[in-house]
Design an enzyme around this catalytic site. Structure first.
Site, PDB file in Angstrom:
ATOM      1  N   ARG A 147       0.209   2.224   9.998  1.00  0.00           N
ATOM      2  CA  ARG A 147      -0.362   3.070   8.938  1.00  0.00           C
ATOM      3  C   ARG A 147      -1.758   2.622   8.526  1.00  0.00           C
ATOM      4  O   ARG A 147      -2.050   1.441   8.438  1.00  0.00           O
ATOM      5  CB  ARG A 147       0.535   3.029   7.699  1.00  0.00           C
ATOM      6  CG  ARG A 147      -0.120   3.682   6.477  1.00  0.00           C
ATOM      7  CD  ARG A 147       0.812   3.902   5.336  1.00  0.00           C
ATOM      8  NE  ARG A 147       1.472   2.698   4.901  1.00  0.00           N
ATOM      9  CZ  ARG A 147       2.473   2.682   4.036  1.00  0.00           C
ATOM     10  NH1 ARG A 147       2.943   3.813   3.541  1.00  0.00           N
ATOM     11  NH2 ARG A 147       3.009   1.545   3.677  1.00  0.00           N
ATOM     12  N   ARG A 157      10.725  -5.606   1.387  1.00  0.00           N
ATOM     13  CA  ARG A 157      10.732  -4.262   0.777  1.00  0.00           C
ATOM     14  C   ARG A 157      12.004  -3.510   1.169  1.00  0.00           C
ATOM     15  O   ARG A 157      12.594  -2.804   0.356  1.00  0.00           O
ATOM     16  CB  ARG A 157       9.495  -3.467   1.221  1.00  0.00           C
ATOM     17  CG  ARG A 157       8.238  -3.877   0.474  1.00  0.00           C
ATOM     18  CD  ARG A 157       6.978  -3.576   1.260  1.00  0.00           C
ATOM     19  NE  ARG A 157       6.683  -2.173   1.401  1.00  0.00           N
ATOM     20  CZ  ARG A 157       5.817  -1.676   2.292  1.00  0.00           C
ATOM     21  NH1 ARG A 157       5.177  -2.495   3.122  1.00  0.00           N
ATOM     22  NH2 ARG A 157       5.583  -0.391   2.359  1.00  0.00           N
ATOM     23  N   LYS A 165       7.394   9.516   2.075  1.00  0.00           N
ATOM     24  CA  LYS A 165       7.352  10.069   0.717  1.00  0.00           C
ATOM     25  C   LYS A 165       5.928  10.500   0.345  1.00  0.00           C
ATOM     26  O   LYS A 165       5.709  11.609  -0.123  1.00  0.00           O
ATOM     27  CB  LYS A 165       7.846   9.026  -0.305  1.00  0.00           C
ATOM     28  CG  LYS A 165       9.239   8.476  -0.007  1.00  0.00           C
ATOM     29  CD  LYS A 165       9.683   7.447  -1.041  1.00  0.00           C
ATOM     30  CE  LYS A 165       8.903   6.153  -1.074  1.00  0.00           C
ATOM     31  NZ  LYS A 165       9.058   5.301   0.134  1.00  0.00           N
ATOM     32  N   ARG A 223      13.239   3.431  -8.929  1.00  0.00           N
ATOM     33  CA  ARG A 223      13.704   2.524  -7.888  1.00  0.00           C
ATOM     34  C   ARG A 223      14.867   1.668  -8.333  1.00  0.00           C
ATOM     35  O   ARG A 223      15.369   0.868  -7.547  1.00  0.00           O
ATOM     36  CB  ARG A 223      12.561   1.577  -7.502  1.00  0.00           C
ATOM     37  CG  ARG A 223      11.683   2.056  -6.368  1.00  0.00           C
ATOM     38  CD  ARG A 223      10.545   1.058  -6.262  1.00  0.00           C
ATOM     39  NE  ARG A 223      10.117   0.821  -4.929  1.00  0.00           N
ATOM     40  CZ  ARG A 223       9.111   1.444  -4.340  1.00  0.00           C
ATOM     41  NH1 ARG A 223       8.462   2.397  -4.961  1.00  0.00           N
ATOM     42  NH2 ARG A 223       8.768   1.112  -3.124  1.00  0.00           N
ATOM     43  N   ARG A 272      -2.679  -1.581   4.061  1.00  0.00           N
ATOM     44  CA  ARG A 272      -2.148  -2.126   2.815  1.00  0.00           C
ATOM     45  C   ARG A 272      -1.760  -3.591   2.960  1.00  0.00           C
ATOM     46  O   ARG A 272      -1.277  -4.013   4.000  1.00  0.00           O
ATOM     47  CB  ARG A 272      -0.928  -1.305   2.376  1.00  0.00           C
ATOM     48  CG  ARG A 272      -1.342  -0.096   1.560  1.00  0.00           C
ATOM     49  CD  ARG A 272      -0.241   0.847   1.231  1.00  0.00           C
ATOM     50  NE  ARG A 272       1.036   0.253   0.874  1.00  0.00           N
ATOM     51  CZ  ARG A 272       2.098   0.964   0.534  1.00  0.00           C
ATOM     52  NH1 ARG A 272       2.023   2.286   0.496  1.00  0.00           N
ATOM     53  NH2 ARG A 272       3.228   0.382   0.223  1.00  0.00           N
TER      54      ARG A 272
HETATM   55  P1  AP5 Z   1       4.108   7.292   4.100  1.00  0.00           P
HETATM   56  O1  AP5 Z   1       4.095   8.746   3.754  1.00  0.00           O
HETATM   57  O2  AP5 Z   1       2.959   6.461   3.665  1.00  0.00           O
HETATM   58  O3  AP5 Z   1       5.512   6.619   3.650  1.00  0.00           O
HETATM   59  P2  AP5 Z   1       6.054   6.235   2.211  1.00  0.00           P
HETATM   60  O4  AP5 Z   1       7.495   6.644   2.165  1.00  0.00           O
HETATM   61  O5  AP5 Z   1       5.158   6.743   1.149  1.00  0.00           O
HETATM   62  O6  AP5 Z   1       6.019   4.649   2.348  1.00  0.00           O
HETATM   63  P3  AP5 Z   1       5.468   3.527   1.355  1.00  0.00           P
HETATM   64  O7  AP5 Z   1       5.222   2.313   2.204  1.00  0.00           O
HETATM   65  O8  AP5 Z   1       4.344   4.033   0.525  1.00  0.00           O
HETATM   66  O9  AP5 Z   1       6.730   3.293   0.477  1.00  0.00           O
HETATM   67  P4  AP5 Z   1       7.014   2.119  -0.446  1.00  0.00           P
HETATM   68  O10 AP5 Z   1       8.131   2.671  -1.225  1.00  0.00           O
HETATM   69  O11 AP5 Z   1       7.262   0.830   0.252  1.00  0.00           O
HETATM   70  O12 AP5 Z   1       5.619   1.857  -1.197  1.00  0.00           O
HETATM   71  P5  AP5 Z   1       5.089   2.188  -2.655  1.00  0.00           P
HETATM   72  O13 AP5 Z   1       3.650   2.422  -2.560  1.00  0.00           O
HETATM   73  O14 AP5 Z   1       5.934   3.203  -3.315  1.00  0.00           O
HETATM   74  O15 AP5 Z   1       4.275   7.201   5.696  1.00  0.00           O
HETATM   75  C1  AP5 Z   1       4.295   5.937   6.362  1.00  0.00           C
HETATM   76  C2  AP5 Z   1       3.612   6.067   7.742  1.00  0.00           C
HETATM   77  O16 AP5 Z   1       4.398   6.935   8.568  1.00  0.00           O
HETATM   78  C3  AP5 Z   1       2.206   6.704   7.695  1.00  0.00           C
HETATM   79  O17 AP5 Z   1       1.405   6.114   8.666  1.00  0.00           O
HETATM   80  C4  AP5 Z   1       2.461   8.196   8.014  1.00  0.00           C
HETATM   81  O18 AP5 Z   1       1.337   8.800   8.648  1.00  0.00           O
HETATM   82  C5  AP5 Z   1       3.656   8.101   8.957  1.00  0.00           C
HETATM   83  N1  AP5 Z   1       4.582   9.222   8.841  1.00  0.00           N
HETATM   84  C6  AP5 Z   1       4.960   9.879   7.702  1.00  0.00           C
HETATM   85  N2  AP5 Z   1       5.872  10.839   7.974  1.00  0.00           N
HETATM   86  C7  AP5 Z   1       6.075  10.780   9.326  1.00  0.00           C
HETATM   87  C8  AP5 Z   1       6.915  11.522  10.224  1.00  0.00           C
HETATM   88  N3  AP5 Z   1       7.741  12.487   9.777  1.00  0.00           N
HETATM   89  N4  AP5 Z   1       6.873  11.201  11.540  1.00  0.00           N
HETATM   90  C9  AP5 Z   1       6.078  10.195  11.996  1.00  0.00           C
HETATM   91  N5  AP5 Z   1       5.229   9.461  11.208  1.00  0.00           N
HETATM   92  C10 AP5 Z   1       5.250   9.753   9.871  1.00  0.00           C
HETATM   93  O19 AP5 Z   1       5.365   0.791  -3.393  1.00  0.00           O
HETATM   94  C11 AP5 Z   1       4.644  -0.371  -3.048  1.00  0.00           C
HETATM   95  C12 AP5 Z   1       5.046  -1.536  -3.961  1.00  0.00           C
HETATM   96  O20 AP5 Z   1       4.705  -1.237  -5.327  1.00  0.00           O
HETATM   97  C13 AP5 Z   1       6.544  -1.882  -4.005  1.00  0.00           C
HETATM   98  O21 AP5 Z   1       6.931  -2.720  -2.931  1.00  0.00           O
HETATM   99  C14 AP5 Z   1       6.637  -2.560  -5.370  1.00  0.00           C
HETATM  100  O22 AP5 Z   1       6.115  -3.883  -5.324  1.00  0.00           O
HETATM  101  C15 AP5 Z   1       5.692  -1.723  -6.225  1.00  0.00           C
HETATM  102  N6  AP5 Z   1       6.372  -0.567  -6.857  1.00  0.00           N
HETATM  103  C16 AP5 Z   1       6.055   0.745  -6.666  1.00  0.00           C
HETATM  104  N7  AP5 Z   1       6.851   1.538  -7.391  1.00  0.00           N
HETATM  105  C17 AP5 Z   1       7.701   0.715  -8.055  1.00  0.00           C
HETATM  106  C18 AP5 Z   1       8.781   0.954  -8.945  1.00  0.00           C
HETATM  107  N8  AP5 Z   1       9.146   2.203  -9.304  1.00  0.00           N
HETATM  108  N9  AP5 Z   1       9.437  -0.126  -9.458  1.00  0.00           N
HETATM  109  C19 AP5 Z   1       9.083  -1.377  -9.119  1.00  0.00           C
HETATM  110  N10 AP5 Z   1       8.078  -1.678  -8.246  1.00  0.00           N
HETATM  111  C20 AP5 Z   1       7.385  -0.627  -7.727  1.00  0.00           C
HETATM  112 MG    MG Z   2       3.912   5.830  -0.303  1.00  0.00          MG
END
Ligand code: AP5
Ligand code: MG
Length: 224
Positions: A127, A172, A13, A88, A161
Protein backbone atom coordinates in the site's frame (compact mmCIF):
# COMPACT_ATOMS: atom_id res chain seq x y z
CA UNK A 1 -27.99 6.64 6.26
CA UNK A 2 -25.23 5.86 8.79
CA UNK A 3 -23.02 2.81 8.39
CA UNK A 4 -19.97 1.16 9.90
CA UNK A 5 -17.32 -0.50 7.73
CA UNK A 6 -15.95 -3.26 9.94
CA UNK A 7 -12.95 -5.37 9.02
CA UNK A 8 -9.32 -6.18 9.74
CA UNK A 9 -6.37 -4.02 8.66
CA UNK A 10 -6.21 -3.96 4.87
CA UNK A 11 -9.79 -5.18 4.36
CA UNK A 12 -10.48 -2.17 2.15
CA UNK A 13 -12.46 0.03 4.56
CA UNK A 14 -10.75 3.27 3.53
CA UNK A 15 -10.91 2.43 -0.17
CA UNK A 16 -14.66 1.74 -0.08
CA UNK A 17 -15.36 4.71 2.20
CA UNK A 18 -13.80 7.07 -0.32
CA UNK A 19 -15.95 5.57 -3.09
CA UNK A 20 -19.09 6.16 -0.99
CA UNK A 21 -18.06 9.75 -0.25
CA UNK A 22 -17.67 10.37 -3.96
CA UNK A 23 -20.78 8.50 -5.14
CA UNK A 24 -23.25 9.29 -2.36
CA UNK A 25 -22.01 12.41 -0.62
CA UNK A 26 -21.55 10.53 2.64
CA UNK A 27 -19.14 11.77 5.33
CA UNK A 28 -16.16 9.48 6.11
CA UNK A 29 -15.14 9.42 9.76
CA UNK A 30 -11.88 7.47 9.99
CA UNK A 31 -10.31 7.52 13.45
CA UNK A 32 -7.05 6.22 11.91
CA UNK A 33 -6.92 9.22 9.54
CA UNK A 34 -7.79 11.62 12.38
CA UNK A 35 -5.01 10.21 14.58
CA UNK A 36 -2.47 10.31 11.73
CA UNK A 37 -3.56 13.92 11.06
CA UNK A 38 -2.87 14.79 14.71
CA UNK A 39 0.53 13.09 14.45
CA UNK A 40 1.49 14.90 11.22
CA UNK A 41 0.49 18.29 12.62
CA UNK A 42 2.64 17.73 15.71
CA UNK A 43 -0.14 18.23 18.27
CA UNK A 44 0.22 16.96 21.82
CA UNK A 45 -2.34 14.25 21.05
CA UNK A 46 -0.33 13.24 17.98
CA UNK A 47 2.84 12.87 20.05
CA UNK A 48 0.97 10.76 22.60
CA UNK A 49 -0.41 8.30 20.03
CA UNK A 50 2.46 8.04 17.53
CA UNK A 51 4.30 5.19 19.28
CA UNK A 52 1.10 3.26 20.06
CA UNK A 53 0.02 3.38 16.41
CA UNK A 54 3.44 2.46 15.05
CA UNK A 55 3.42 -0.63 17.28
CA UNK A 56 -0.05 -1.59 16.03
CA UNK A 57 -1.78 -1.28 19.39
CA UNK A 58 -5.12 0.42 19.99
CA UNK A 59 -5.19 3.92 21.45
CA UNK A 60 -7.52 4.44 24.41
CA UNK A 61 -11.29 4.42 24.00
CA UNK A 62 -11.48 7.87 25.60
CA UNK A 63 -9.30 9.49 22.92
CA UNK A 64 -11.15 8.07 19.92
CA UNK A 65 -14.62 8.59 21.40
CA UNK A 66 -13.77 12.27 21.99
CA UNK A 67 -12.55 12.60 18.39
CA UNK A 68 -15.73 11.06 17.00
CA UNK A 69 -17.95 13.16 19.30
CA UNK A 70 -16.33 16.37 18.03
CA UNK A 71 -16.73 15.38 14.38
CA UNK A 72 -20.33 14.25 14.73
CA UNK A 73 -21.31 17.40 16.56
CA UNK A 74 -19.63 19.69 14.03
CA UNK A 75 -20.80 17.85 10.89
CA UNK A 76 -23.66 19.49 9.03
CA UNK A 77 -26.48 17.73 7.22
CA UNK A 78 -24.97 15.29 4.74
CA UNK A 79 -25.59 11.97 3.11
CA UNK A 80 -24.88 10.17 6.39
CA UNK A 81 -21.78 8.97 8.20
CA UNK A 82 -19.40 6.16 7.26
CA UNK A 83 -17.57 5.01 10.37
CA UNK A 84 -14.24 3.62 9.13
CA UNK A 85 -12.09 1.93 11.77
CA UNK A 86 -14.47 2.95 14.56
CA UNK A 87 -15.80 1.43 16.76
CA UNK A 88 -13.07 -1.10 17.59
CA UNK A 89 -14.12 -2.17 21.08
CA UNK A 90 -17.44 -2.87 22.77
CA UNK A 91 -17.03 0.31 24.86
CA UNK A 92 -16.62 2.32 21.65
CA UNK A 93 -19.68 0.64 20.14
CA UNK A 94 -21.82 1.55 23.16
CA UNK A 95 -20.53 5.12 23.07
CA UNK A 96 -21.36 5.43 19.37
CA UNK A 97 -24.92 4.27 20.00
CA UNK A 98 -25.33 6.94 22.69
CA UNK A 99 -23.75 9.67 20.54
CA UNK A 100 -26.07 8.95 17.62
CA UNK A 101 -29.06 8.82 19.97
CA UNK A 102 -28.15 12.22 21.35
CA UNK A 103 -28.46 13.78 17.87
CA UNK A 104 -31.60 11.84 16.98
CA UNK A 105 -29.86 9.43 14.59
CA UNK A 106 -29.18 5.70 14.42
CA UNK A 107 -27.09 3.15 12.60
CA UNK A 108 -28.58 1.61 9.47
CA UNK A 109 -26.05 -1.14 8.74
CA UNK A 110 -22.75 -2.58 9.88
CA UNK A 111 -20.91 -3.98 6.89
CA UNK A 112 -18.36 -6.63 7.75
CA UNK A 113 -15.67 -6.99 5.09
CA UNK A 114 -14.25 -10.53 5.15
CA UNK A 115 -10.70 -11.01 3.84
CA UNK A 116 -8.30 -13.80 4.80
CA UNK A 117 -5.01 -13.02 6.56
CA UNK A 118 -2.77 -13.95 3.64
CA UNK A 119 -4.47 -11.42 1.36
CA UNK A 120 -4.33 -8.77 4.10
CA UNK A 121 -0.57 -9.06 4.43
CA UNK A 122 -0.13 -8.86 0.65
CA UNK A 123 -2.36 -5.78 0.41
CA UNK A 124 -0.84 -3.88 3.30
CA UNK A 125 2.78 -4.41 2.38
CA UNK A 126 2.00 -3.05 -1.12
CA UNK A 127 0.00 0.00 0.00
CA UNK A 128 0.90 3.64 -0.50
CA UNK A 129 -1.21 6.69 0.20
CA UNK A 130 -1.25 10.18 -1.36
CA UNK A 131 0.19 12.47 1.30
CA UNK A 132 -1.96 15.33 0.04
CA UNK A 133 -5.49 13.91 -0.35
CA UNK A 134 -5.28 10.43 1.18
CA UNK A 135 -6.14 8.47 -1.97
CA UNK A 136 -5.09 4.84 -1.45
CA UNK A 137 -2.88 3.00 -3.99
CA UNK A 138 -1.43 -0.48 -4.20
CA UNK A 139 1.70 -1.63 -6.03
CA UNK A 140 -0.16 -4.65 -7.38
CA UNK A 141 -3.86 -3.88 -7.63
CA UNK A 142 -3.90 -0.10 -8.02
CA UNK A 143 -0.49 1.25 -9.00
CA UNK A 144 0.50 4.92 -8.85
CA UNK A 145 -0.03 6.39 -12.38
CA UNK A 146 2.99 6.38 -14.74
CA UNK A 147 3.28 10.18 -14.58
CA UNK A 148 3.85 9.88 -10.79
CA UNK A 149 0.84 12.09 -9.99
CA UNK A 150 -2.16 11.26 -7.83
CA UNK A 151 -5.23 10.58 -9.99
CA UNK A 152 -7.42 12.59 -7.64
CA UNK A 153 -5.41 15.70 -6.71
CA UNK A 154 -2.31 15.65 -8.97
CA UNK A 155 0.18 15.73 -6.07
CA UNK A 156 3.38 13.64 -6.21
CA UNK A 157 3.82 12.97 -2.50
CA UNK A 158 3.22 9.25 -1.92
CA UNK A 159 3.84 7.73 1.51
CA UNK A 160 4.01 4.36 3.21
CA UNK A 161 2.43 4.17 6.66
CA UNK A 162 4.69 3.71 9.70
CA UNK A 163 2.57 0.74 10.80
CA UNK A 164 2.60 -1.04 7.43
CA UNK A 165 5.35 -3.51 8.29
CA UNK A 166 5.03 -7.19 9.16
CA UNK A 167 5.65 -6.82 12.89
CA UNK A 168 3.02 -4.07 13.43
CA UNK A 169 0.66 -5.87 11.13
CA UNK A 170 0.82 -9.02 13.25
CA UNK A 171 -0.05 -6.93 16.31
CA UNK A 172 -2.85 -5.08 14.47
CA UNK A 173 -4.37 -8.39 13.39
CA UNK A 174 -4.22 -9.77 16.93
CA UNK A 175 -5.83 -6.58 18.30
CA UNK A 176 -8.55 -6.98 15.69
CA UNK A 177 -9.35 -10.59 16.57
CA UNK A 178 -9.21 -9.98 20.33
CA UNK A 179 -10.97 -6.63 20.69
CA UNK A 180 -12.83 -5.78 17.48
CA UNK A 181 -14.13 -9.09 16.14
CA UNK A 182 -16.56 -9.40 19.13
CA UNK A 183 -18.45 -6.50 17.54
CA UNK A 184 -19.56 -8.88 14.79
CA UNK A 185 -21.73 -10.75 17.29
CA UNK A 186 -22.82 -7.52 18.97
CA UNK A 187 -24.20 -6.04 15.75
CA UNK A 188 -25.60 -9.37 14.57
CA UNK A 189 -27.69 -9.47 17.73
CA UNK A 190 -28.93 -5.96 16.95
CA UNK A 191 -30.02 -7.07 13.46
CA UNK A 192 -27.59 -4.65 11.79
CA UNK A 193 -24.87 -6.97 10.49
CA UNK A 194 -24.33 -7.44 6.74
CA UNK A 195 -21.36 -9.28 5.31
CA UNK A 196 -19.48 -8.78 2.06
CA UNK A 197 -16.78 -10.92 0.47
CA UNK A 198 -13.86 -8.49 0.62
CA UNK A 199 -11.65 -10.74 -1.51
CA UNK A 200 -13.29 -9.57 -4.72
CA UNK A 201 -11.73 -6.72 -6.67
CA UNK A 202 -12.48 -3.14 -5.64
CA UNK A 203 -15.41 -2.80 -8.09
CA UNK A 204 -16.94 -6.08 -6.99
CA UNK A 205 -16.82 -5.08 -3.31
CA UNK A 206 -18.25 -1.66 -4.21
CA UNK A 207 -21.21 -3.40 -5.92
CA UNK A 208 -21.86 -5.69 -2.96
CA UNK A 209 -21.96 -2.67 -0.63
CA UNK A 210 -24.22 -0.76 -3.01
CA UNK A 211 -26.66 -3.69 -3.03
CA UNK A 212 -26.82 -3.54 0.76
CA UNK A 213 -27.31 0.23 0.89
CA UNK A 214 -29.96 0.12 -1.81
CA UNK A 215 -31.83 -2.68 -0.04
CA UNK A 216 -31.06 -5.34 -2.65
CA UNK A 217 -29.42 -7.85 -0.33
CA UNK A 218 -31.18 -10.48 1.73
CA UNK A 219 -31.69 -8.88 5.12
CA UNK A 220 -31.43 -10.92 8.26
CA UNK A 221 -34.44 -10.48 10.48
CA UNK A 222 -32.99 -11.61 13.80
CA UNK A 223 -33.11 -8.90 16.44
CA UNK A 224 -32.21 -8.82 20.08
P1 AP5 B 1 -7.38 0.09 2.59
O1 AP5 B 1 -8.65 0.55 1.95
O2 AP5 B 1 -6.36 1.11 2.94
O3 AP5 B 1 -7.71 -0.86 3.87
P2 AP5 B 1 -8.25 -0.49 5.31
O4 AP5 B 1 -9.27 -1.52 5.67
O5 AP5 B 1 -8.65 0.93 5.39
O6 AP5 B 1 -6.93 -0.81 6.16
P3 AP5 B 1 -6.20 0.02 7.30
O7 AP5 B 1 -4.79 -0.49 7.34
O8 AP5 B 1 -6.39 1.49 7.13
O9 AP5 B 1 -6.97 -0.48 8.55
P4 AP5 B 1 -6.56 -0.35 10.01
O10 AP5 B 1 -7.84 -0.67 10.66
O11 AP5 B 1 -5.39 -1.18 10.40
O12 AP5 B 1 -6.00 1.14 10.13
P5 AP5 B 1 -6.59 2.49 10.74
O13 AP5 B 1 -6.05 3.60 9.96
O14 AP5 B 1 -8.05 2.39 10.92
O15 AP5 B 1 -6.74 -1.01 1.61
C1 AP5 B 1 -5.50 -1.63 1.91
C2 AP5 B 1 -4.72 -1.90 0.61
O16 AP5 B 1 -5.43 -2.86 -0.17
C3 AP5 B 1 -4.56 -0.66 -0.30
O17 AP5 B 1 -3.33 -0.71 -0.94
C4 AP5 B 1 -5.72 -0.80 -1.32
O18 AP5 B 1 -5.40 -0.19 -2.57
C5 AP5 B 1 -5.83 -2.31 -1.44
N1 AP5 B 1 -7.20 -2.78 -1.67
C6 AP5 B 1 -8.35 -2.29 -1.12
N2 AP5 B 1 -9.42 -3.00 -1.52
C7 AP5 B 1 -8.93 -3.98 -2.34
C8 AP5 B 1 -9.54 -5.05 -3.08
N3 AP5 B 1 -10.87 -5.27 -3.02
N4 AP5 B 1 -8.74 -5.86 -3.82
C9 AP5 B 1 -7.39 -5.67 -3.84
N5 AP5 B 1 -6.73 -4.66 -3.19
C10 AP5 B 1 -7.51 -3.83 -2.43
O19 AP5 B 1 -5.93 2.47 12.20
C11 AP5 B 1 -4.54 2.64 12.37
C12 AP5 B 1 -4.19 2.67 13.86
O20 AP5 B 1 -4.82 3.80 14.49
C13 AP5 B 1 -4.65 1.46 14.70
O21 AP5 B 1 -3.75 0.37 14.61
C14 AP5 B 1 -4.72 2.09 16.09
O22 AP5 B 1 -3.42 2.25 16.64
C15 AP5 B 1 -5.27 3.48 15.80
N6 AP5 B 1 -6.75 3.52 15.81
C16 AP5 B 1 -7.55 3.87 14.77
N7 AP5 B 1 -8.84 3.82 15.11
C17 AP5 B 1 -8.87 3.41 16.40
C18 AP5 B 1 -9.93 3.13 17.31
N8 AP5 B 1 -11.22 3.27 16.95
N9 AP5 B 1 -9.61 2.74 18.57
C19 AP5 B 1 -8.32 2.60 18.95
N10 AP5 B 1 -7.26 2.82 18.12
C20 AP5 B 1 -7.54 3.23 16.86
MG1 MG C 1 -7.93 2.62 6.45
Amino acid sequence: MNIILLGPPGAGKGTQARILVESRGMVQLSTGDMLRGAKDSGTELGDRVAGIMARGELVTDEIVIDLIRERIESAGEGGGFIFDGFPRTLAQADALGELLDSIGQHLDAVIEMQVDDEALVARITARSVCGNCGEVYNDITRPIPDDGKCEVCGASDFRRRADDNEESLRKRLMEYYKKTAPLIGYYYAKGLLRTVDGLGDIGNVRDQIAAILDGGDERREIRA
